[in-house]
Design a protein around this motif. Structure first.
Motif, mmCIF file in Angstrom:
data_model
loop_
_atom_site.group_PDB
_atom_site.id
_atom_site.type_symbol
_atom_site.label_atom_id
_atom_site.label_comp_id
_atom_site.label_asym_id
_atom_site.label_seq_id
_atom_site.Cartn_x
_atom_site.Cartn_y
_atom_site.Cartn_z
ATOM 1 N N ALA A 51 0.876 -1.265 0.084
ATOM 2 C CA ALA A 51 0.001 -0.064 -0.180
ATOM 3 C C ALA A 51 0.856 1.380 -0.100
ATOM 4 O O ALA A 51 0.619 2.279 -0.968
ATOM 5 N N LEU A 55 1.409 4.018 -3.168
ATOM 6 C CA LEU A 55 1.266 5.434 -2.886
ATOM 7 C C LEU A 55 2.354 6.377 -2.924
ATOM 8 O O LEU A 55 2.341 7.573 -3.010
ATOM 9 N N THR A 58 2.901 8.729 -5.731
ATOM 10 C CA THR A 58 1.865 9.886 -5.652
ATOM 11 C C THR A 58 2.379 11.066 -4.547
ATOM 12 O O THR A 58 2.091 12.290 -4.523
ATOM 13 N N THR A 159 -7.462 13.798 -4.976
ATOM 14 C CA THR A 159 -8.150 12.903 -5.631
ATOM 15 C C THR A 159 -7.656 12.475 -6.918
ATOM 16 O O THR A 159 -7.735 11.068 -7.222
ATOM 17 N N LEU A 162 -4.499 10.709 -6.732
ATOM 18 C CA LEU A 162 -4.572 9.108 -6.199
ATOM 19 C C LEU A 162 -5.225 8.384 -7.315
ATOM 20 O O LEU A 162 -4.791 7.302 -7.341
ATOM 21 N N VAL A 277 -1.641 11.221 4.765
ATOM 22 C CA VAL A 277 -2.236 10.399 3.553
ATOM 23 C C VAL A 277 -1.853 9.181 3.544
ATOM 24 O O VAL A 277 -2.710 8.167 3.407
ATOM 25 N N ALA A 281 -4.135 5.818 3.979
ATOM 26 C CA ALA A 281 -4.311 4.761 2.845
ATOM 27 C C ALA A 281 -3.994 3.397 3.236
ATOM 28 O O ALA A 281 -4.666 2.524 3.148
ATOM 29 N N ARG A 285 -6.999 0.539 3.487
ATOM 30 C CA ARG A 285 -6.439 -0.813 2.751
ATOM 31 C C ARG A 285 -6.869 -1.871 3.782
ATOM 32 O O ARG A 285 -7.609 -2.925 3.197
ATOM 33 N N LEU A 330 -10.270 7.096 -1.778
ATOM 34 C CA LEU A 330 -9.501 5.699 -1.228
ATOM 35 C C LEU A 330 -10.522 4.651 -1.242
ATOM 36 O O LEU A 330 -9.998 3.533 -1.564
#
Lengths: 410, 186
Positions: A51, A55, A58, A159, A162, A277, A281, A285, A330
């Protein structure tokens, strides 16, 4: 048991982000919650690592964009835009609104909604006050466009950033598919706000006040860097370079030019936010693996027909309004991404435009603010909600229809 | 005589001209402005919606300072236009309540319509003016911000004969009107 633990961790993280308690900042709650889920085995270390590494690019991209926006602020871009809007308006409230629409839509698309909310809105208010025209239409326009004009580019909204990776689209194709939905959203906002504030937009009786006398000195270097960065994004997929490097180069150029001290650069990346963030995330998850995913799967329509896309946009808008669009993205993204680029972009229309129903982005934040400031302010919440009700449903429908067309043509 | 003139961006010229024309020579005139906190709250709400972010406060003067400076500049222009001795006052808080509070001890309030001024009718009063007109503890002089609209009155229905007013219920064979309550009897 794991289901409950994951949902409690998610609820605690979101509650901390909304309520912002002094002793338990949201980034710490998110990090501790993620750590506990891994330590207790609710989420395996491998899943947490995947995860985080999903990310990673990003987060780096986001940090570079934050530094880029900070450099533009340092270079005086927003003051210059204020002077340019004042001059372009020639004292007419309606022309000023047109200028605000152009500048807010451009700022949001290129420098993200954060820049419009934090940096542009105060400048617009000061410009209206200086011109002595009612500031309401212009401040409301900024507030609305920060959300509804954030459809265009992968960098316009966190957003989008992501979802960009998951959509499998190139930067240019993302922009090409979202151009028509973006224009449709702007058109709906223009018609609705123009009518709702018709009285405030009539020319005043006195000669225009204070407009047109301001010298506009645009920071050419900063604008050049931003323009070059955009061209770089467009060419990045052809050259096989990840867009994060283009953003980093642009940020670096402004840091050097503005002689930003390292501390200021680190602060501009908002490290606490990046931790938040990442933690959020991982927590999402875990919740997704333990039932949330299949629950959302049952709610979100499947397929990329027009009705399915509208359904996805609507579900995403509702989720964004209940929580906030960041966790909503997410949560909904894995389900939408399984359907390809169309459903991902429809989801973005929902999570980006939906928050305009309340002026604080979500019902949770709205309720919390009402609890805190029940009688502090002269806020006519009804006005904002009414404007939200007049703009959000038509934009969801019309922009999703435009997306459906674009998916067939582009 | 104490006269309060409520100065707003859209109606101040009309209010000042009315006060200049109608306030007696010896009257004590106060020009009042109340910047609204509504837009600041909208902007603060926007920042609160940025979940997890802690943006640094923007540079330059604060929102309040900008609103205050604009209100003071407007009052200064209003005093110039009035061309006579007048006090100025800037108040903060809920606009409609502050205006009413400023009228305590005054003899006359001059204010402009703040609603839809293109049509005659109740909507020409906005939320704030409606409250002030209803609650001001003094005489109220309500002016149009510009020229009053040249709208005709809607025709009174019974003069046109097509839709006479409905007969009272007892003539329609419905329930007779209830007898007056005892305490209403003469």
């Amino acid at each position: 048991m794991s289901e409950v633990a994951a949902l409690v961790a998610l609820a605690a993280t979101l509650a901390a982000a909304v309520a912002r308690p002094r002793l338990a900042p949201d980034w710490a709650v998110a990090a501790v919650a993620a750590g506990l889920l891994v330590a207790t085995g609710v989420l395996s270390a491998g899943d947490a690592r995947s995860a985080a590494s999903d990310l990673g690019p990003t987060i780096a991209f986001l940090a570079a964009l934050l530094v880029l926006a900070d450099g533009c602020r340092e270079a005086g871009l927003f003051e210059a835009l204020g002077a340019a809007m004042a001059q372009g308006s020639r004292g007419s409230p309606r022309r000023l609104l047109a200028m605000v629409f152009a500048v807010a839509a451009g700022t949001t698309a290129v420098l993200s909604l954060d820049a419009t909310v934090v940096l542009l809105t105060p400048v617009v208010f000061a410009t209206a006050a200086r011109l002595r025209v009612p500031a309401r239409p212009h401040v409301y326009a900024c507030s609305h466009l920060a959300n509804s004009a954030s459809l265009l580019l992968p960098i316009s909204n966190l957003t989008n950033l992501l979802a960009f990776e998951a959509s499998g689209l190139s930067f240019t194709r993302f922009a090409a598919l979202m151009a028509l939905p973006w224009l449709v959203a702007l058109a709906v906002e223009w018609v609705v706000l123009g009518r709702a504030f018709a009285r405030d937009l009539r020319p005043g009786r006195s000669a225009p006040h204070g407009g047109g006398h301001e010298r506009v000195v645009l920071p050419r270097f900063a604008i050049g860097v931003v323009a070059a960065t955009l061209v770089g994004f467009a060419l990045s997929s052809l050259a096989g370079i990840a867009p994060v490097w283009i953003a980093a180069a642009g940020a670096l150029a402004l840091v050097i030019r503005e002689r930003r001290p390292p501390v200021a650069v680190v602060r501009a990346t908002e490290p606490a936010f990046l931790v938040f963030v990442l933690g959020l995330a991982i927590v999402v998850r875990a919740a997704g693996d333990h039932g949330l995913q299949s629950a959302v799967d049952g709610l979100v329509p499947h397929g990329d027909g027009l009705l399915a896309l509208i359904g996805i946009a609507a579900v995403a808008a509702v989720a964004a309004n209940l929580l906030n669009n960041l966790p909503a993205t997410l949560i909904v993204l894995p389900v939408a991404a399984a359907g390809g680029a169309g459903p991902v972009l429809a989801m973005l229309i929902g999570v980006n435009v939906g928050p305009n129903l309340t002026y604080v982005g979500s019902l949770a934040t709205l309720l919390w603010r009402r609890v805190l400031h029940a009688h502090d302010h002269d806020t006519d919440i009804g006005e904002f909600v009414r404007l939200g009700a007049l703009t959000v449903p038509p934009i969801l429908l019309a922009s999703t229809l435009a997306l459906w067309l674009a998916l067939r043509v582009v | 005589m104490r006269v309060v003139v409520w100065i707003t961006e859209t109606g101040w010229e009309a209010c000042v001209e009315t006060a200049a024309a109608l306030a007696p020579a010896g009257a004590e005139v106060t020009l009042l402005a109340v910047p609204s906190g509504e837009l600041e709250e909208v902007a603060a709400g926007g920042r609160a919606g940025l979940l997890g972010r802690r943006p640094p406060p923007p540079r330059g003067p604060s929102w309040d300072e900008v609103a205050d400076d604009a209100a003071r500049a407007l009052l200064a222009d209003a005093r110039d236009r009035l061309a006579r001795e007048a006090a100025t006052e800037v108040r903060h808080g809920r606009v409609e309540r502050e205006v009413v509070a400023a009228c305590v001890g005054a003899d006359l309030l001059v204010l402009a319509r703040d609603g839809d001024d293109a049509r005659l009718g109740p909507k020409s009063l906005g939320r704030h003016a409606r409250f002030v007109v209803d609650h001001a503890p003094c005489r109220v002089l309500l002016v149009w911000p510009g020229e009053p609209p040249a709208a005709k009155l809607p025709p009174p229905p019974h003069e046109h004969g097509e839709h006479p007013p409905p007969p009272p219920p007892h003539e329609r064979g419905e329930h007779p009107p209830p007898p007056p309550a005892p305490h209403e009897r003469p």
